[in-house]
Design an enzyme around this catalytic site. Sequence first.
Site, short mmCIF file in Angstrom:
data_model
loop_
_atom_site.label_atom_id
_atom_site.label_comp_id
_atom_site.label_asym_id
_atom_site.label_seq_id
_atom_site.Cartn_x
_atom_site.Cartn_y
_atom_site.Cartn_z
N THR A 73 33.23 37.18 50.00
CA THR A 73 34.40 37.56 49.21
C THR A 73 34.29 37.13 47.76
O THR A 73 35.11 37.51 46.93
CB THR A 73 35.68 36.94 49.81
OG1 THR A 73 35.54 35.53 49.84
CG2 THR A 73 35.92 37.47 51.23
N ALA A 75 33.20 36.76 43.81
CA ALA A 75 32.89 37.76 42.78
C ALA A 75 31.39 37.91 42.60
O ALA A 75 30.85 39.02 42.59
CB ALA A 75 33.56 37.36 41.47
N VAL A 76 30.67 36.80 42.43
CA VAL A 76 29.23 36.86 42.26
C VAL A 76 28.55 37.32 43.54
O VAL A 76 27.61 38.13 43.51
CB VAL A 76 28.67 35.49 41.81
CG1 VAL A 76 27.15 35.50 41.78
CG2 VAL A 76 29.22 35.12 40.44
N CYS A 192 25.85 31.97 32.63
CA CYS A 192 25.94 33.37 32.24
C CYS A 192 25.74 33.57 30.74
O CYS A 192 25.03 34.49 30.31
CB CYS A 192 27.28 33.95 32.68
SG CYS A 192 28.72 32.99 32.15
N GLN A 219 34.27 35.00 25.44
CA GLN A 219 34.06 35.10 26.87
C GLN A 219 35.29 35.61 27.61
O GLN A 219 36.42 35.17 27.37
CB GLN A 219 33.61 33.75 27.42
CG GLN A 219 32.30 33.30 26.78
CD GLN A 219 31.77 31.98 27.31
OE1 GLN A 219 31.20 31.19 26.55
NE2 GLN A 219 31.94 31.72 28.59
N HIS A 308 30.82 39.20 28.59
CA HIS A 308 30.86 38.20 27.51
C HIS A 308 30.15 38.75 26.27
O HIS A 308 29.14 39.46 26.37
CB HIS A 308 30.15 36.92 27.94
CG HIS A 308 30.87 36.14 28.99
ND1 HIS A 308 32.16 36.42 29.39
CD2 HIS A 308 30.47 35.07 29.75
CE1 HIS A 308 32.53 35.55 30.33
NE2 HIS A 308 31.52 34.73 30.56
#
Length: 404
Positions: A73, A75-76, A192, A219, A308
């Site tokens: 679940t 995001a990444v 990131c 960002q 970003h």
Amino acid sequence: MKFSTTAALLVAVSTASTAFGFSPSSKSFVKHTNSISNARNTFSTIATPRTMSKRDASLISMKAVTVGVVGATGAVGKEIVDCLNKSSLDVSKLRIFGSERSAGTTRDAGKFGDVPVELFGVAAARECDVVFLAVSGDFALEHAKAISEGEDGAVVIDNSSAFRYDKDIPLVVPEINGECTKGAKLIANPNCTTAIGLMALWPLHKLFKLKRVMMSTYQAASGAGQPGMDELQEGTRAVLSGEREVAEHKIFAHPLPFNVIPHIDAFQENGYTKEEMKVTWECRKICGLADDFPLSCTAVRIPTYRAHSETIIIETELPVDIEAARKALEEAPGVKLMDDTANEIYPMPLTATGQYDVEVGRIRKSLVFGDHGIEFFVVGDQLLRGAALNAVLVAEEMAKNGSL
């Protein structure tokens, strides 16, 4: 690492909430990975400019691997699974591992079908060949070495900051220092902001050799996960509807809608935030720069959802040639040149969101450093190049160099 008729590849994914469902571009994952150069030079030396060769997907061919996902679940984690759907890795099976709360449920994993979530355990992970950790640093510190240790342990690719500054653990952007993965059992994925910026800095260093770097970042709210995006959306709605003059805030230090916040992560004794120092520390490590190489960053949170942006100013050892710089960036793997100001074409979060390539534009000779300086603007999807995509490219590099 273990070899069998059907090898195993585990992707450990965070249990964080999912981000908005932006999907990567239609450009094939294989096409992107084919552009990684076979030969690389250390960042501390000047390399002769050249067009990087295209890497044929057939060169990545290896034994079929089983992919497991922990906490799908996140995001990444969702983006890792999506990247694996497009990857040239030969994935025969996808396994998903999660917490007691998610174990027993199923996850839609694209071409891999509906995959049942298994309860995570070190023993189960060690049955696999590779583990992508997109979990918290605490989870990584507790489990990563236990999963990877020994001849029969799995290779671990960790997305947290837990091991980035350990001198014995490679910190990798495959296009720059992918050779560091050969024979390694634990790989750290960079921050990131670092990964996005280095995609543009690396080709320019090969031409002109960096002397110093100054960066300012803008960002997106998604850098704070789904809760950050939710706070931006709800706060914007509340202000626009007249409910509130100023949005409420819990995730960010101050209200983010209609505001910018020059504060990401904790402030350090030197006045920089930890996010800013991550860029300095990680660029030095990935690129083989001296511990005192002059590189600074100011990180600012802005009210956009995803991708970003970075303004980068470099001073160089050699005189710069702007047309040569544009050509090098245009040919660089993982970079899309967006530098046609006459037609209002330049990098933006709106166009970079969901894209595998980092956009670079606004390239000009620096008024400060003159013939020895360039200023430019970079935008990249931090969930892809800044996290999931980079991790999967690391796995592809390891498959290519025989480490899987």
